[in-house]
Write an enzyme that holds these catalytic residues in place. Structure first.
Site, PDB file in Angstrom:
ATOM      1  N   LYS A  68       0.835  -1.209   0.000  1.00  0.00           N
ATOM      2  CA  LYS A  68       0.000   0.000   0.000  1.00  0.00           C
ATOM      3  C   LYS A  68       0.868   1.256   0.000  1.00  0.00           C
ATOM      4  O   LYS A  68       0.590   2.224  -0.705  1.00  0.00           O
ATOM      5  CB  LYS A  68      -0.943  -0.003   1.220  1.00  0.00           C
ATOM      6  CG  LYS A  68      -2.088  -1.005   1.072  1.00  0.00           C
ATOM      7  CD  LYS A  68      -2.797  -1.290   2.383  1.00  0.00           C
ATOM      8  CE  LYS A  68      -3.784  -2.450   2.190  1.00  0.00           C
ATOM      9  NZ  LYS A  68      -4.379  -2.943   3.412  1.00  0.00           N
ATOM     10  N   GLN A 112      -5.245  -1.939   9.444  1.00  0.00           N
ATOM     11  CA  GLN A 112      -4.937  -3.229   8.828  1.00  0.00           C
ATOM     12  C   GLN A 112      -5.495  -4.356   9.701  1.00  0.00           C
ATOM     13  O   GLN A 112      -5.184  -4.440  10.889  1.00  0.00           O
ATOM     14  CB  GLN A 112      -3.406  -3.372   8.668  1.00  0.00           C
ATOM     15  CG  GLN A 112      -2.984  -4.626   7.953  1.00  0.00           C
ATOM     16  CD  GLN A 112      -3.478  -4.680   6.500  1.00  0.00           C
ATOM     17  OE1 GLN A 112      -3.415  -3.702   5.768  1.00  0.00           O
ATOM     18  NE2 GLN A 112      -3.994  -5.830   6.097  1.00  0.00           N
ATOM     19  N   ASP A 135     -11.851   1.944   3.751  1.00  0.00           N
ATOM     20  CA  ASP A 135     -12.166   0.523   3.560  1.00  0.00           C
ATOM     21  C   ASP A 135     -13.668   0.306   3.366  1.00  0.00           C
ATOM     22  O   ASP A 135     -14.089  -0.773   2.932  1.00  0.00           O
ATOM     23  CB  ASP A 135     -11.694  -0.299   4.776  1.00  0.00           C
ATOM     24  CG  ASP A 135     -10.422  -1.084   4.470  1.00  0.00           C
ATOM     25  OD1 ASP A 135     -10.147  -1.313   3.279  1.00  0.00           O
ATOM     26  OD2 ASP A 135      -9.725  -1.462   5.432  1.00  0.00           O
TER      27      ASP A 135
END
Ligand code: NAD
Length: 304
Positions: A68, A112, A135
């Protein structure tokens, strides 16, 4: 000669699927995003900023976070990774999230997953400001996705989960018209199966969702014109379970004993039957990161 060429063409269409490279598509999207982001400092005064929180050192998570970071650098998105120890208390994580929520220079926040056992995942996700939830896992953003599209949206600006967004992009890039198609999704997770089912429904597909309690999976997958597989079971789908000419999207990532990555679809037996198939690796995976970049840019623009 002409006849041979036509026969060859038919041969290719019937017996060999088009292999849909998410790697290639994501590279071209990233190039477009980089050109767009390069204009932002002049237009908005700065570049978008993604903050990632990594708790612990789970090897797969460390790799994902590094990927990322690289992708952000490639398109000019500012990227901060906050690395916290495995033993981090929930209240400490929540304090970090609150600080990022309050920081006007941060546009997107990603935690994460998975988190260590002492931290409740939903509590952490709910703590992220809805408008910075890249997300799309915040319950309000999930609800916004599942609301019927015909209802007026009080706030239509929300992110949809990255992998499902990338999957729809891939299917469309293959020139597939989703409208009216029979779509079968194998898997009903919050991260992939459920949101991709809703996105397919939004595109007017007729969607069937299969899961670990589904009886006679093969009879259902064989009915699919579009088959999305996100079960986390290597080679769950074999050639006899796929209709000729199907569009097959393999989301699975399974590490074999040989250290290589394998999908949920048995590529060898399915590729000769499918019209379009995604490889693993290099299919859905790169599109997921690409969607994260797009979601970050969307959050940035929405906040201007
Ligand atoms: P999950 O474990 O949360 O969900 C798996 C789903 O598959 C469940 O709903 C379960 O009911 C269903 N399932 C399991 N075995 C089945 C079977 N035999 N028949 C029918 N259904 C079955 O997993 P997830 O987070 O949705 O991820 C699924 C896979 O996709 C994993 O391999 C994961 O690593 C991969 N993944 C890839 C990406 C990417 O970017 N490529 C992103 C997320 C997840």
């Amino acid at each position: 000669m002409i006849i041979t060429t036509r026969e060859d063409t038919i041969f290719l269409r019937i017996f060999a699927a088009v292999i849909l490279s998410g790697k290639q598509l994501s590279d071209s999207i990233k190039a477009e995003l980089a050109a767009e982001v390069a204009l932002f400092p002049e237009r908005y005064g700065r570049a978008p900023h993604l903050a990632v929180i990594l708790v612990g050192e789970d090897p797969a998570s460390v790799t994902y976070v590094r990927n990322k970071e690289r992708a952000c650098e490639k398109v000019g998105i500012q990227n901060t990774t906050i690395r916290l120890p495995e033993t981090t208390a929930e209240e400490d994580l929540l304090a970090r999230i609150a600080a990022l929520n309050a920081d006007p220079g941060v546009d997107g926040i990603l935690i994460q997953l998975p988190l260590p056992a002492q931290i409740d995942e939903l509590t952490a996700i709910k703590a992220i400001a809805r408008e910075k939830d890249v997300d799309g896992f915040h319950p309000e953003n999930v609800a916004a996705l599942w609301r019927r599209r015909t209802e007026p949206e009080p706030n239509p600006q929300y992110c949809v989960p990255c992998t499902p967004r990338g999957i729809i992009r891939l299917i469309k890039a293959a020139g597939v018209d989703i409208e009216g198609k029979r779509a079968v999704v194998v898997g009903r997770s919050n991260i992939v199966g459920l949101p991709v089912s809703k996105l397919l429904l939004n595109e007017n597909a007729t969607v069937t969702i299969c899961h670990s309690h589904t009886r006679d999976l093969a009879s259902i997958t064989r009915s699919a014109e579009i088959l999305v597989v996100a079960a986390g079971q290597r080679a769950l789908i074999t050639g006899d379970m796929v209709a000729p000419g199907a569009v097959v999207i393999d989301v699975g990532i399974n590490r074999g004993e040989d250290g290589r990555l394998y999908g949920d679809v048995d590529f060898e037996s399915v590729a000769p039957k499918a019209a379009v198939i995604t490889p693993v690796p290099g299919g859905v995976g790169p599109m997921t990161i690409c969607s994260l970049l797009e979601n970050t840019i969307d959050c940035f623009i929405n906040r201007q």
